[in-house]
Design a protein around this motif. Structure first.
Motif, short mmCIF file in Angstrom:
data_model
loop_
_atom_site.label_atom_id
_atom_site.label_comp_id
_atom_site.label_asym_id
_atom_site.label_seq_id
_atom_site.Cartn_x
_atom_site.Cartn_y
_atom_site.Cartn_z
N UNK A 1 0.88 -1.19 0.00
CA UNK A 1 0.00 0.00 0.00
C UNK A 1 0.91 1.23 0.00
N UNK A 2 0.63 2.16 -0.89
CA UNK A 2 1.45 3.37 -0.98
C UNK A 2 0.55 4.61 -0.90
N UNK A 3 1.06 5.63 -0.25
CA UNK A 3 0.42 6.94 -0.28
C UNK A 3 1.41 7.89 -0.92
N UNK A 4 1.03 8.46 -2.04
CA UNK A 4 1.94 9.34 -2.79
C UNK A 4 1.31 10.73 -2.89
N UNK A 5 2.05 11.74 -2.44
CA UNK A 5 1.55 13.12 -2.49
C UNK A 5 2.09 13.84 -3.72
N UNK A 6 1.17 14.32 -4.54
CA UNK A 6 1.56 15.11 -5.71
C UNK A 6 1.42 16.60 -5.36
N UNK A 7 2.39 17.40 -5.83
CA UNK A 7 2.29 18.84 -5.61
C UNK A 7 1.19 19.40 -6.51
N UNK A 8 0.82 20.66 -6.24
CA UNK A 8 -0.31 21.24 -6.97
C UNK A 8 0.00 21.46 -8.45
N UNK A 9 1.28 21.48 -8.81
CA UNK A 9 1.57 21.74 -10.23
C UNK A 9 1.66 20.43 -11.04
N UNK B 1 11.73 5.04 -1.96
CA UNK B 1 10.87 5.04 -3.15
C UNK B 1 10.73 6.45 -3.70
N UNK B 2 10.60 7.43 -2.80
CA UNK B 2 10.49 8.82 -3.27
C UNK B 2 11.75 9.23 -4.04
N UNK B 3 12.90 8.83 -3.52
CA UNK B 3 14.18 9.14 -4.20
C UNK B 3 14.20 8.49 -5.59
N UNK B 4 13.75 7.25 -5.65
CA UNK B 4 13.74 6.54 -6.94
C UNK B 4 12.76 7.21 -7.92
N UNK B 5 11.63 7.64 -7.41
CA UNK B 5 10.64 8.30 -8.27
C UNK B 5 11.20 9.62 -8.80
N UNK B 6 11.85 10.35 -7.94
CA UNK B 6 12.48 11.60 -8.40
C UNK B 6 13.54 11.27 -9.44
N UNK B 7 14.26 10.19 -9.24
CA UNK B 7 15.28 9.77 -10.21
C UNK B 7 14.69 9.43 -11.56
N UNK B 8 13.42 9.08 -11.57
CA UNK B 8 12.73 8.78 -12.85
C UNK B 8 12.28 10.08 -13.53
N UNK B 9 12.50 11.20 -12.84
CA UNK B 9 12.16 12.48 -13.46
C UNK B 9 10.82 13.04 -13.00
N UNK B 10 10.19 12.38 -12.03
CA UNK B 10 8.90 12.90 -11.54
C UNK B 10 9.18 13.81 -10.34
N UNK B 11 9.27 15.11 -10.61
CA UNK B 11 9.64 16.02 -9.52
C UNK B 11 8.44 16.71 -8.89
N UNK B 12 7.25 16.31 -9.28
CA UNK B 12 6.03 16.91 -8.70
C UNK B 12 5.46 16.00 -7.61
N UNK B 13 6.37 15.25 -6.96
CA UNK B 13 5.93 14.37 -5.88
C UNK B 13 6.64 14.80 -4.59
N UNK B 14 5.84 14.95 -3.54
CA UNK B 14 6.39 15.47 -2.29
C UNK B 14 5.92 14.61 -1.13
N UNK B 15 6.45 13.41 -1.03
CA UNK B 15 6.09 12.54 0.10
C UNK B 15 5.52 11.21 -0.38
N UNK B 16 6.17 10.15 0.04
CA UNK B 16 5.70 8.80 -0.28
C UNK B 16 5.72 7.99 1.02
#
Lengths: 85, 85
Positions: free
Chosen positions: A42-50, B22-37
């Motif tokens: 189970x994952x909770x992922x927060x996306x920024x507003x942009x 996981x957040x670090x890996x997601x950012x490494x994939x180029x998804x920078x609009x994520x703030x917290x996993x």
């Protein structure tokens, strides 16, 4: 902020040893009215507003990172901004 | 059959190293609009039709087996019989 909840579980055809082990333990606790346990991630992922296209991003993240496409399947829920931290 | 979906996550005060990795890996994939996993465990538990008090049983199963009361918290949803396998 937009919260996305992701559920990753084994495909139906895949043996779920963890689920079976947990079911055995639960029966050992005396709960015999349980017939099937499946365990997943189970994952909770927060996306920024942009964030532009959350659906596409989530599919990419799940396909490439969170779920093994050979054995696992995923589904997700986009919770409106109020539900996010 | 009644399906119960259980979600186990770390308490807010507890560090979530897997979520951070996981957040670090997601950012490494180029998804920078994520703030917290945050990562947790997900269970699907099927109760037979003769289950008496599902709420109490689930609380006992979670407290004793599925969630570590010191570090984790849980919530669950009881899906009506049609939702169960």
């Amino acid at each position: 902020m937009t919260l996305v909840k992701v559920y990753v579980t084994y495909k139906e055809s895949i043996l779920d040893p963890q689920g079976e082990a947990i079911e055995t333990a639960i029966h050992g606790m005396g709960h015999n009215d349980i017939n099937g346990v499946r365990m997943g991630k189970y994952f909770e992922i927060n996306f920024t507003d942009d964030a532009k296209d959350i659906d596409t991003e989530i599919d990419t993240i799940c396909d490439k990172l969170l779920a093994n496409p050979n054995m696992e399947t995923y589904r997700y829920e986009i919770v409106n901004a109020e539900g996010a931290k």
